[in-house]
Design a protein around this motif. Structure first.
Motif, PDB file in Angstrom:
ATOM      1  N   ALA A   1      83.932  86.757 150.732  1.00 20.28           N
ATOM      2  CA  ALA A   1      85.177  86.208 150.394  1.00 20.28           C
ATOM      3  C   ALA A   1      85.895  87.012 149.170  1.00 20.28           C
ATOM      4  O   ALA A   1      86.883  87.012 149.125  1.00 20.28           O
ATOM      5  CB  ALA A   1      84.660  84.819 149.868  1.00 20.28           C
ATOM      6  N   TYR A   2      84.996  87.675 148.603  1.00 26.80           N
ATOM      7  CA  TYR A   2      85.715  88.603 147.448  1.00 26.80           C
ATOM      8  C   TYR A   2      86.670  89.573 148.109  1.00 26.80           C
ATOM      9  O   TYR A   2      87.668  90.039 147.413  1.00 26.80           O
ATOM     10  CB  TYR A   2      84.738  89.136 146.479  1.00 26.80           C
ATOM     11  N   LEU A   3      86.095  90.274 149.089  1.00 21.94           N
ATOM     12  CA  LEU A   3      86.828  91.122 149.786  1.00 21.94           C
ATOM     13  C   LEU A   3      87.885  90.633 150.606  1.00 21.94           C
ATOM     14  O   LEU A   3      88.512  91.682 151.249  1.00 21.94           O
ATOM     15  CB  LEU A   3      85.769  91.933 150.628  1.00 21.94           C
ATOM     16  N   GLY A   4      88.258  89.394 150.589  1.00 22.97           N
ATOM     17  CA  GLY A   4      89.056  88.807 151.250  1.00 22.97           C
ATOM     18  C   GLY A   4      88.849  88.533 152.925  1.00 22.97           C
ATOM     19  O   GLY A   4      89.692  88.160 153.736  1.00 22.97           O
ATOM     20  N   ARG A   5      87.546  88.522 153.223  1.00 25.80           N
ATOM     21  CA  ARG A   5      87.389  88.471 154.652  1.00 25.80           C
ATOM     22  C   ARG A   5      86.870  86.907 154.700  1.00 25.80           C
ATOM     23  O   ARG A   5      86.351  86.470 153.680  1.00 25.80           O
ATOM     24  CB  ARG A   5      86.139  89.280 155.068  1.00 25.80           C
ATOM     25  N   GLU A   6      86.809  86.414 155.936  1.00 20.97           N
ATOM     26  CA  GLU A   6      86.436  85.106 156.126  1.00 20.97           C
ATOM     27  C   GLU A   6      84.781  84.846 156.002  1.00 20.97           C
ATOM     28  O   GLU A   6      84.259  85.398 156.573  1.00 20.97           O
ATOM     29  CB  GLU A   6      86.671  84.509 157.540  1.00 20.97           C
ATOM     30  N   PRO A   7      84.454  84.141 154.959  1.00 26.09           N
ATOM     31  CA  PRO A   7      82.952  84.220 154.788  1.00 26.09           C
ATOM     32  C   PRO A   7      82.137  83.183 155.806  1.00 26.09           C
ATOM     33  O   PRO A   7      82.822  82.235 156.215  1.00 26.09           O
ATOM     34  CB  PRO A   7      82.639  83.608 153.330  1.00 26.09           C
ATOM     35  N   CYS A   8      81.094  83.477 156.014  1.00 28.95           N
ATOM     36  CA  CYS A   8      80.243  82.537 156.984  1.00 28.95           C
ATOM     37  C   CYS A   8      79.470  81.460 156.244  1.00 28.95           C
ATOM     38  O   CYS A   8      78.326  81.935 155.759  1.00 28.95           O
ATOM     39  CB  CYS A   8      79.478  83.297 158.083  1.00 28.95           C
ATOM     40  N   THR A   9      79.986  80.454 155.836  1.00 28.28           N
ATOM     41  CA  THR A   9      79.012  79.642 154.832  1.00 28.28           C
ATOM     42  C   THR A   9      77.923  79.054 155.576  1.00 28.28           C
ATOM     43  O   THR A   9      76.907  78.801 154.852  1.00 28.28           O
ATOM     44  CB  THR A   9      79.959  78.321 154.291  1.00 28.28           C
TER      45      THR A   9
END
Length: 88
Positions: free
Chosen positions: A34-42
């Motif tokens: 998320a910090y790097l701008g990618r979609e995190p996998c919650t």
């Protein structure tokens, strides 16, 4: 001579430590994404946090029951010693 700390650790303690380290690192991956701008996998984070909790609970239960059994054995030994003193 004093033993080194690692020599006293049991296999279970080493395994739990390794699982916790891996679990914590893997739980941080979605936040890093998320910090790097990618979609995190919650779902991944939830799965790893669940693993961490399961490992900790399993180890705590194991330790509790082992300690309880040791205390029970100590009490039985003391009771037998007292009975032998009274009888002898």
């Amino acid at each position: 001579m004093k033993r080194k700390r690692d020599e006293r650790r049991t296999y279970t303690k080493k395994a739990v430590k390794a699982l916790l380290i891996v679990g914590v690192l893997n739980a941080e991956i979605p936040y890093l994404l998320a910090y790097l701008g990618r979609e995190p996998c919650t779902e991944l984070a939830i799965a790893w946090i669940t693993e961490i909790v399961a490992v900790i609970l399993g180890y705590l239960c194991k330790a509790y029951f082992e300690t309880k059994e040791q205390e029970k054995n100590k009490l039985q030994e003391k009771r037998l010693e007292k009975e032998q003193e009274v009888a002898g």
